[in-house]
Design an enzyme around this catalytic site. Sequence first.
Site, PDB file in Angstrom:
ATOM      1  CE  LYS A  14     -44.264   7.082 -54.709  1.00  0.00           C
ATOM      2  NZ  LYS A  14     -43.789   7.442 -56.059  1.00  0.00           N
ATOM      3  NE  ARG A  17     -40.800   4.411 -55.608  1.00  0.00           N
ATOM      4  CZ  ARG A  17     -41.419   3.694 -54.680  1.00  0.00           C
ATOM      5  NH1 ARG A  17     -40.779   3.313 -53.576  1.00  0.00           N
ATOM      6  NH2 ARG A  17     -42.676   3.377 -54.837  1.00  0.00           N
ATOM      7  N   GLY A  31     -49.626   8.487 -61.286  1.00  0.00           N
ATOM      8  CA  GLY A  31     -49.289   8.499 -62.702  1.00  0.00           C
ATOM      9  C   GLY A  31     -48.917   9.864 -63.273  1.00  0.00           C
ATOM     10  CG  MET A  54     -45.782  13.695 -60.085  1.00  0.00           C
ATOM     11  SD  MET A  54     -45.213  15.345 -60.029  1.00  0.00           S
ATOM     12  CE  MET A  54     -43.649  15.111 -59.277  1.00  0.00           C
ATOM     13  NE  ARG A 110     -51.448   5.019 -53.831  1.00  0.00           N
ATOM     14  CZ  ARG A 110     -50.865   5.153 -55.015  1.00  0.00           C
ATOM     15  NH1 ARG A 110     -50.002   6.113 -55.228  1.00  0.00           N
ATOM     16  NH2 ARG A 110     -51.136   4.333 -55.995  1.00  0.00           N
ATOM     17  CG  HIS A 146     -86.374  23.305 -66.085  1.00  0.00           C
ATOM     18  ND1 HIS A 146     -87.048  22.155 -66.434  1.00  0.00           N
ATOM     19  CD2 HIS A 146     -87.128  23.920 -65.150  1.00  0.00           C
ATOM     20  CE1 HIS A 146     -88.175  22.095 -65.752  1.00  0.00           C
ATOM     21  NE2 HIS A 146     -88.253  23.167 -64.957  1.00  0.00           N
ATOM     22  CB  SER A 190     -86.328  30.670 -46.282  1.00  0.00           C
ATOM     23  OG  SER A 190     -85.814  29.611 -47.052  1.00  0.00           O
ATOM     24  CB  CYS A 226     -85.122  26.898 -49.383  1.00  0.00           C
ATOM     25  SG  CYS A 226     -85.562  28.499 -50.048  1.00  0.00           S
ATOM     26  CE1 TYR A 262     -84.929  25.910 -43.710  1.00  0.00           C
ATOM     27  CE2 TYR A 262     -85.371  27.010 -41.624  1.00  0.00           C
ATOM     28  CZ  TYR A 262     -85.585  26.890 -42.992  1.00  0.00           C
ATOM     29  OH  TYR A 262     -86.440  27.724 -43.640  1.00  0.00           O
TER      30      TYR A 262
HETATM   31  P1  ADP Z   1     -45.973   5.985 -58.662  1.00  0.00           P
HETATM   32  O1  ADP Z   1     -45.939   7.104 -57.696  1.00  0.00           O
HETATM   33  O2  ADP Z   1     -46.380   6.390 -60.035  1.00  0.00           O
HETATM   34  O3  ADP Z   1     -46.700   4.799 -58.118  1.00  0.00           O
HETATM   35  P2  ADP Z   1     -43.527   4.723 -57.849  1.00  0.00           P
HETATM   36  O4  ADP Z   1     -42.424   5.602 -57.398  1.00  0.00           O
HETATM   37  O5  ADP Z   1     -44.315   4.072 -56.788  1.00  0.00           O
HETATM   38  O6  ADP Z   1     -44.440   5.515 -58.848  1.00  0.00           O
HETATM   39  O7  ADP Z   1     -42.891   3.618 -58.773  1.00  0.00           O
HETATM   40  C1  ADP Z   1     -43.667   2.787 -59.569  1.00  0.00           C
HETATM   41  C2  ADP Z   1     -43.289   1.338 -59.406  1.00  0.00           C
HETATM   42  O8  ADP Z   1     -41.896   1.156 -59.615  1.00  0.00           O
HETATM   43  C3  ADP Z   1     -43.506   0.794 -58.010  1.00  0.00           C
HETATM   44  O9  ADP Z   1     -44.804   0.386 -57.820  1.00  0.00           O
HETATM   45  C4  ADP Z   1     -42.561  -0.402 -58.008  1.00  0.00           C
HETATM   46  O10 ADP Z   1     -43.193  -1.506 -58.585  1.00  0.00           O
HETATM   47  C5  ADP Z   1     -41.435   0.070 -58.865  1.00  0.00           C
HETATM   48  N1  ADP Z   1     -40.326   0.485 -57.997  1.00  0.00           N
HETATM   49  C6  ADP Z   1     -40.079   1.687 -57.473  1.00  0.00           C
HETATM   50  N2  ADP Z   1     -38.978   1.658 -56.689  1.00  0.00           N
HETATM   51  C7  ADP Z   1     -38.531   0.397 -56.726  1.00  0.00           C
HETATM   52  C8  ADP Z   1     -37.420  -0.283 -56.112  1.00  0.00           C
HETATM   53  N3  ADP Z   1     -36.584   0.342 -55.281  1.00  0.00           N
HETATM   54  N4  ADP Z   1     -37.268  -1.578 -56.379  1.00  0.00           N
HETATM   55  C9  ADP Z   1     -38.123  -2.228 -57.185  1.00  0.00           C
HETATM   56  N5  ADP Z   1     -39.164  -1.663 -57.790  1.00  0.00           N
HETATM   57  C10 ADP Z   1     -39.376  -0.358 -57.568  1.00  0.00           C
HETATM   58 MG    MG Z   2     -46.381   3.800 -56.620  1.00  0.00          MG
END
Ligand code: ADP
Ligand code: MG
Length: 885
Positions: free
Chosen positions: A26, A96, A105, A107, A352, A468, A777, A843, A863
């Site tokens: 990220k 983040r 989801g 972390m 990503r 099987h 084989s 095989c 092969y």
């Molecule tokens: P994940 O890795 O679980 O996607 P993120 O770090 O991307 O978590 O955060 C989840 C959501 O939080 C992002 O998709 C965004 O909508 C919101 N978010 C994160 N940082 C900001 C920010 N600086 N301003 C506004 N919204 C944010």
């Molecule tokens: Mg995100």
Amino acid sequence: MSKLVFNFKLKYSKRTKTPKNFLGGKGANLAEMEKLGLPVPPGFTISTKVCDFFYNNNKKLNQKIVKEIKKELKIIEKQSKKKLGDLKNPLLVSVRSGARVSMPGMMDTILNLGLNDETVLALADKTSNMRFAKDSYRRFIQMYANVVMGVDSYNFEELIENYKLTKGVLLDTDLDENDWDGLIKDFKEVVKKKTKKKFPQNVFNQLLGAISAVFLSWESNRAKIYRRLNHIPSSWGTAVNVQSMVFGNMGKDCATGVVFTRSPSDGSNKIYGEYLINAQGEDVVAGTRTPQYITKSANKNSLSKEKSMEEFMPKVFKQLKKILKKLENHYRDMQDVEFTVEKNKLWILQTRSGKRTAKSAVKIAIDMVKEKLISKREAILRIDPNSLDSLLHPTLDEKSEINVIAKGLPASPGAASGKVVFTSDEAERLNDTMQDTILVRVETSPEDIQGMHAAKGILTSRGGMTSHAAVVARGMGRPCVSGSNEIDINYEEKTFKTSNLTIKEGEIITIDGSTGRIILGQVSTIKPEISGDFSRLMSWADKYRKLKIRTNSETPTDTKTARDFGAEGIGLCRTEHMFFDEERILSVRQMILSKSRNDRDKALSKLLPYQKKDFVDIFKIMNGLPVTVRLLDPPLHEFLPKNENEISDVAKYLDLPVKELEGRINELHEHNPMLGHRGCRLGISFPEIYEMQCRAIFEALVECKNKKIKSTLPEIMIPLVSTEAEIKIMKDLVIKVARQVQNENKIKIKFLVGTMIELPRAAIKAQDIAKHAEFFSFGTNDLTQTTFGISRDDSGKFLNDYIENKIFDIDPFISIDDGVGDLIKIATQKGRKQNKKIKFGICGEHGGDPKSIDFCSKIGLDYVSCSPYRVPVARIAAAQAQLKK
Ligand code: ADP
Ligand code: MG
Ligand code: MG
């Protein structure tokens, strides 16, 4: 200590060479987007190294890092022209997580940090929006209390729900500033009651608390499990991103959303996504409100009455579209992008590489080559070979009604509907009258092969992914759900029960071998679409790979399928499967039960024309490509009748007293058939059986020649050899028969003789065996069984314990184990030393497993041979193995 915290704007040259490892996915992408000039809210990344320091320092941030964070915070305050904790213009930030690879989801993230009882008022003043300020504060308390202070979210959700109930409204958006104010008080009470602490008002302490919590979430149970499943080392650690907040929840000119640059389901070059007006963060995925589509066309195809972003915010939409194009061109891959709109200004928060279906992956790879974004090599390397499986089988039409009555293991992909039958005979009988069936058995055995072929799908109540039923079904390309302990089969009553239903023979069910669902009634399916893109990708793969791909096949149908999928020969043609046909099985039984050589010869001469015809058919389809024929392998009792009725039928046919037949069956019974009288041991005891089989092969060659069918070079394979003497005796036998047929027909016959290496002794003594073998084989199924001393059919009972205790990483019957691999390596080295011209292949089921194919490519096999439906998977995997070399 060198620099550990980096502003998004910092130039790359000043950073380490591999920013992703250091900044997390990220963070690296946020910096990259900043460099591209995209609208990214200011922020900084605390590197993954700090995660290490944190854990080595009693899970605390040390002073040097705290100082660096302070310094970097100053910089983003300047960039955003706001200040953390300021009473006029307060800066809010998000904290983040961000590991090297995305762990969706798994972390934690905290939004709106920097709010307290005072700054919330300042924010309201500054934005003239009290509702927004209060909404942000309650969100912050909820998230912070949950992530940092360990208060379960439901405590807060419950309060909100009760509040809405009392007020008589449905949506969070129906609550006003006073409502939120009341809730904020209640929230703080909850925090105090649960943690015995006040909700922190010092904003810098809030920040340090949140950063520590993100590092701590790296070792949360959920993250640990995800890492184990995805083979992510715990040493990687996570980075933390601190970023100034932008707000999608300030009113109707604000929004937040997620968008893919191309369709993740079919790969079409159209953006696809969802957004919510007046919302923040995870609201889109959380499902509290139903999001709206981004594009007009997607909206048109849905039932949504709300406007798409394209219609509602046309200007911002245009800008977003441009940015998506830019991102895709830069990363040269389909992107999954998170964005927020604050008062009609667009901000990009994440990008990503997007997850996608196999269909989409193939189309995108091909299209990107056409668009000159990537090379053909890259296109091939981007495909997950295993995922192609899903393109080769029909799948359920998820739009139709699906009534799931039970579940089992997803043993062989694809979907099929048909009448429930409980015996192979019934499956064959209905197949003859063009009726589709699902064969339902407790488990299957080799005698069920014909029935499995006749059925459209197979369902078993016992056995694992390598039972099987599962193995054979995958080989045949039949959908299979195995080991469903939720069904209870009663053969006598011809029914099976689920927890609340009884299904009778003849009722229609559908099974989905890709998910393990068992469904009542007929569900329509979608046919596999081997589109132009798919075959183009395959032809590119063929250019790069060195490894040849053959198939394991013995029936004309399978052989044809395999050739259509690009097989370059047959690597394993199991002759015993040809014996199970109704017309022949009696002669086979007669042959086995004969008391004298004379009687046996008679029975064998009845079988000869059948075998010969089988080979002619296969040689014809293979049209000059090599065919490896394995002589009879399984123990003879597998062919004998089992139940009383069958025994009396056979006795009648053979004119034998039932008692005598039963006696003979008893004699042939073995305690450990896997290690019993089978393979070349049969050829040693009953050379006439192998002689008949060789004659059938050679006479088929003669017939092909007479009929002007392109001639095949048959490779005659002697199974289960462990000593030099065995292969020598067998080879002499083959040569003797070849001479006879040659002399009888005055035709020169060419062939190879080789062996299957499936016993450790054979691998260790390969130098001796190679004196008489023109090819090896590797029968890796049996080689794995005999190396470990584990029976594959019984391993289901304990394999999971072995995987859970990390004794096995992967089921060794799926991917070649490295001990078994060492035996293969030894055998190839010793074999080649003895005989420079010797050919090597494998095989076993492993021949269709990408990881094992990579191994075969590395050690220089000629092969791999796999089941017909795995051929395309193997072609891609072989190309990848070569490209990765
Ligand atoms: P994940 O890795 O679980 O996607 P993120 O770090 O991307 O978590 O955060 C989840 C959501 O939080 C992002 O998709 C965004 O909508 C919101 N978010 C994160 N940082 C900001 C920010 N600086 N301003 C506004 N919204 C944010
Ligand atoms: Mg995100
Ligand atoms: Mg074997």
